[in-house]
Design a protein around this motif. Structure first.
Motif, PDB file in Angstrom:
ATOM      1  N   ARG A 393       0.785  -1.258  -0.052  1.00  0.00           N
ATOM      2  CA  ARG A 393      -0.120   0.036   0.234  1.00  0.00           C
ATOM      3  C   ARG A 393       0.590   1.341   0.012  1.00  0.00           C
ATOM      4  NH1 ARG A 393      -5.179  -1.809   0.655  1.00  0.00           N
ATOM      5  NH2 ARG A 393      -5.487  -3.597   1.792  1.00  0.00           N
ATOM      6  N   ARG A 394       2.155   1.244  -0.260  1.00  0.00           N
ATOM      7  CA  ARG A 394       3.036   2.292  -0.455  1.00  0.00           C
ATOM      8  C   ARG A 394       3.271   2.613  -1.797  1.00  0.00           C
ATOM      9  NH1 ARG A 394       6.095   2.474   4.416  1.00  0.00           N
ATOM     10  NH2 ARG A 394       4.841   1.548   5.981  1.00  0.00           N
ATOM     11  N   TRP A 395       2.968   1.742  -2.876  1.00  0.00           N
ATOM     12  CA  TRP A 395       3.182   2.108  -4.294  1.00  0.00           C
ATOM     13  C   TRP A 395       1.936   1.656  -5.128  1.00  0.00           C
ATOM     14  CZ3 TRP A 395       7.031   3.944  -7.435  1.00  0.00           C
ATOM     15  CH2 TRP A 395       7.093   3.586  -8.611  1.00  0.00           C
ATOM     16  N   PHE A 396       1.239   2.622  -5.842  1.00  0.00           N
ATOM     17  CA  PHE A 396       0.328   2.225  -6.849  1.00  0.00           C
ATOM     18  C   PHE A 396       0.304   3.062  -7.721  1.00  0.00           C
ATOM     19  CE2 PHE A 396      -1.504   3.656  -2.800  1.00  0.00           C
ATOM     20  CZ  PHE A 396      -2.144   5.000  -3.039  1.00  0.00           C
ATOM     21  N   ASN A 397      -0.308   3.249  -9.011  1.00  0.00           N
ATOM     22  CA  ASN A 397      -0.110   3.796 -10.213  1.00  0.00           C
ATOM     23  C   ASN A 397      -1.124   3.240 -11.372  1.00  0.00           C
ATOM     24  OD1 ASN A 397       1.634   2.048 -12.152  1.00  0.00           O
ATOM     25  ND2 ASN A 397       2.788   2.254 -10.468  1.00  0.00           N
ATOM     26  N   ALA A 398      -1.112   4.371 -12.197  1.00  0.00           N
ATOM     27  CA  ALA A 398      -2.109   4.055 -13.322  1.00  0.00           C
ATOM     28  C   ALA A 398      -1.369   3.503 -14.408  1.00  0.00           C
ATOM     29  CB  ALA A 398      -2.881   5.368 -13.882  1.00  0.00           C
ATOM     30  N   ALA A 399      -0.323   3.054 -14.327  1.00  0.00           N
ATOM     31  CA  ALA A 399       0.334   2.277 -15.541  1.00  0.00           C
ATOM     32  C   ALA A 399       0.237   0.864 -15.469  1.00  0.00           C
ATOM     33  CB  ALA A 399       2.090   2.617 -15.321  1.00  0.00           C
ATOM     34  N   THR A 400      -0.726   0.279 -14.727  1.00  0.00           N
ATOM     35  CA  THR A 400      -1.348  -1.002 -15.044  1.00  0.00           C
ATOM     36  C   THR A 400      -2.724  -0.921 -14.950  1.00  0.00           C
ATOM     37  OG1 THR A 400      -1.286  -2.891 -13.532  1.00  0.00           O
ATOM     38  CG2 THR A 400      -1.556  -0.995 -12.581  1.00  0.00           C
ATOM     39  N   GLY A 401      -3.129  -2.212 -15.398  1.00  0.00           N
ATOM     40  CA  GLY A 401      -4.641  -2.355 -15.631  1.00  0.00           C
ATOM     41  C   GLY A 401      -5.323  -1.451 -16.808  1.00  0.00           C
TER      42      GLY A 401
END
Length: 532
Positions: A393-401
């Motif tokens: 829960r310290r790294w998320f982004n819109a470069a996936t999915g």
């Protein structure tokens, strides 16, 4: 005794633990906002409904708890649809409450304000389910259904639309009774067979996805029990902790990791859809699994997609990790495969990735506990390979999915609201930031020192390079960036311009010196020239 439907809704949301709502009021939601004035739910006003959805997404990813979005009929809902699509693709819980036209006008095409032919059908494609409320007394049932999905199934956005003539309709007084939901545990026979296969395996491999983020201790214990190389997806980054020797990260698209996968005799995939944006970023369908595949997913439909399983368990990831630990014998010896693959990957020496390594080294040295939220931009693509985090829960982004632009800034604000004790850094490109530039005003309103690191390469450089690679004319990708210093002044934000790791570290070190947002503009051309 009675209360209005709007009051009833808010009391139910509070009972389910919802403490934050993102929304922009409109004439169709006036009665909802009348009730909100007496509620304990915190309201945050973004500058666009898409921002509301991205903020709710970031809030849920950082905290594990869903937030609500209060959205007006018609354009408000089409505005938030992109954010719902991203949340659906990445299994992020989000509760979208909207208005819709009066019940007696629905589907009649009379040209009413904000009218759509069928708002419910329009949003059904970007939600787990979309429901039109016809009877206020049904609210407890519909919300129970939503939270059963959030807590006991594959989560995603749920849309509930309320006709404007129902918000002030009377509802009989009653005490909210939220249901307690426990996710499914794996079948004992399936657990025993999986444990048998893993015990007898000579070259086991683990694939851990975002479904594992709620059980990092069990995930780490299982990896160490098996001493198995592990590929963790982008959404599972940090689940094994910082620099774990068996963690090969999100490298499944690279040749060395692919050889490892093809050579494994038993593969355990938990909480991962085995999808393209985690396992095939080169888009050649070259990721192959050579051995017997054990798949664990809370969604039975997912078990039949992408890679056929030899053994499929419909179960919660955390429950399965714990059950397997109980069923497996003592720890195996490390056969050195993970270390060998890491040497072959040589990520720090990769010509495409190496210029970004100092950026992540600086972030780690300056803000080691930060939540890093990214848009679709070069440093984030590189960070999906390079960054190592101490916890999930310290790294998320819109470069996936779904892969939308404009995600990073508003999602970082949601993360900051969810975890005010942690520093938050948004990693965005100059092109993507311009999708949601108005949310800088929301950042200023929140009184929280979010750092917005802008990778300024004057356009859509990832697409620019992709066009060049395929000998396509580079049209539509060169943009004139705003004057970011002037923009920061206009929004009462702090501003620094940097061209290398040293000045970046100095700027990040000032993040907590004031409560206002900090815009850090990175001259991408100067940075890349200095790093090569």
């Amino acid at each position: 005794m009675s209360r209005t439907c709007a009051q009833h809704l808010l009391q139910l949301l509070e009972a389910y633990g919802v403490d934050t709502a993102f929304g922009i009021p409109g004439v169709h939601t006036i009665e909802l906002y009348r009730a909100l004035g007496d509620s304990a739910i915190r309201h945050v006003t973004p500058r666009h409904e898409q921002g509301a959805g991205f903020m709710a997404d970031g809030y849920a990813r950082a905290s594990g708890r869903p937030a609500a979005c209060f959205i007006i009929t018609g354009p408000g809902m089409t505005n938030i649809a992109t954010a719902m699509g991203q949340a659906l693709a990445d299994s992020v819980p989000m509760l979208v409450i909207s208005s819709v036209n009066r019940r007696d006008t629905l589907g009649r095409g009379q040209g009413r304000l904000h009218e759509l032919p069928s708002q419910q059908q329009t949003l059904a494609g970007v939600s787990v389910f979309s429901h039109t409320l016809h009877d206020p007394s049904a609210l407890p049932e519909i919300l129970a259904r939503a939270f059963a999905i959030f807590r006991g199934a594959r989560p995603g956005p749920v849309h509930i639309e309320i006709p404007i003539d129902l918000f002030d309709a009377p509802v009989a007084e009653s005490s909210p009774r939220p249901i307690e939901v426990f996710p499914p545990a794996p079948a004992p026979a399936a657990t025993a067979r999986a444990a048998e296969w893993l015990t007898s395996a000579e070259r086991p491999l683990l694939l851990l996805g975002g479904g594992c983020v709620a059980a990092p201790d069990a995930a780490r214990a299982l990896v160490e029990r098996l001493q198995a190389p592990t590929l963790t997806t982008i959404n599972a980054k940090g689940v094994l902790g910082l620099d774990h020797p068996q963690d090969l990260g999100a490298t499944a698209s690279l040749p060395a990791a692919r050889r490892l996968a093809a050579d494994a005799d038993v593969i355990l995939a938990i909480g991962t859809e085995l999808g393209e944006t985690d396992y095939d970023l080169v888009f050649d369908e070259g990721f192959r699994l050579g051995g017997r595949l054990i798949r664990v997913d809370i969604d039975p439909q997912q078990l039949g997609r992408n890679h056929a399983a030899d053994l499929a368990l419909v179960a919660d990831a955390g429950e399965t990790l714990t059950a397997l630990l109980d069923a497996l014998p003592g720890e195996r010896r490390d056969d050195g495969r993970a270390a060998q693959v890491r040497r072959e990957l040589a990520l720090a020496d990769d010509l495409e990735l190496a210029p970004y390594a100092p950026l992540y080294a600086t972030l780690r040295a300056t803000l080691p506990e930060a939540i890093l939220v990214g848009d679709s931009t070069g440093p984030v693509y590189a960070g999906n390979f390079l960054a190592s985090l101490p916890a999930p829960r310290r790294w998320f982004n819109a470069a996936t999915g779904y892969g939308t632009l404009g995600y990073g800034l508003p999602a970082s604000l949601g993360a900051a609201l969810a975890c005010p004790e942690r520093p938050v850094v948004a990693l965005v490109g100059d092109g993507g930031l311009q999708f949601v530039i108005g949310e800088l005003a929301t950042a200023r309103d929140l009184d929280h020192p979010v750092a917005v690191v802008i990778w300024n390469n004057h356009g859509y450089d990832e697409i620019r390079r992709y066009m060049a690679m395929h000998e396509v004319p580079q049209l539509g990708v060169d943009l004139t960036a705003p004057d970011f210093a002037g923009l920061a002044a206009a929004y009462a934000c702090r501003y620094r311009k940097v061209d290398g790791p040293a000045t970046l570290g100095e700027a990040l070190g000032q993040l907590n010196a004031a409560r206002s947002p900090l815009l850090i503009e990175v001259d991408a051309e100067a940075w890349m020239a200095a790093m090569r």
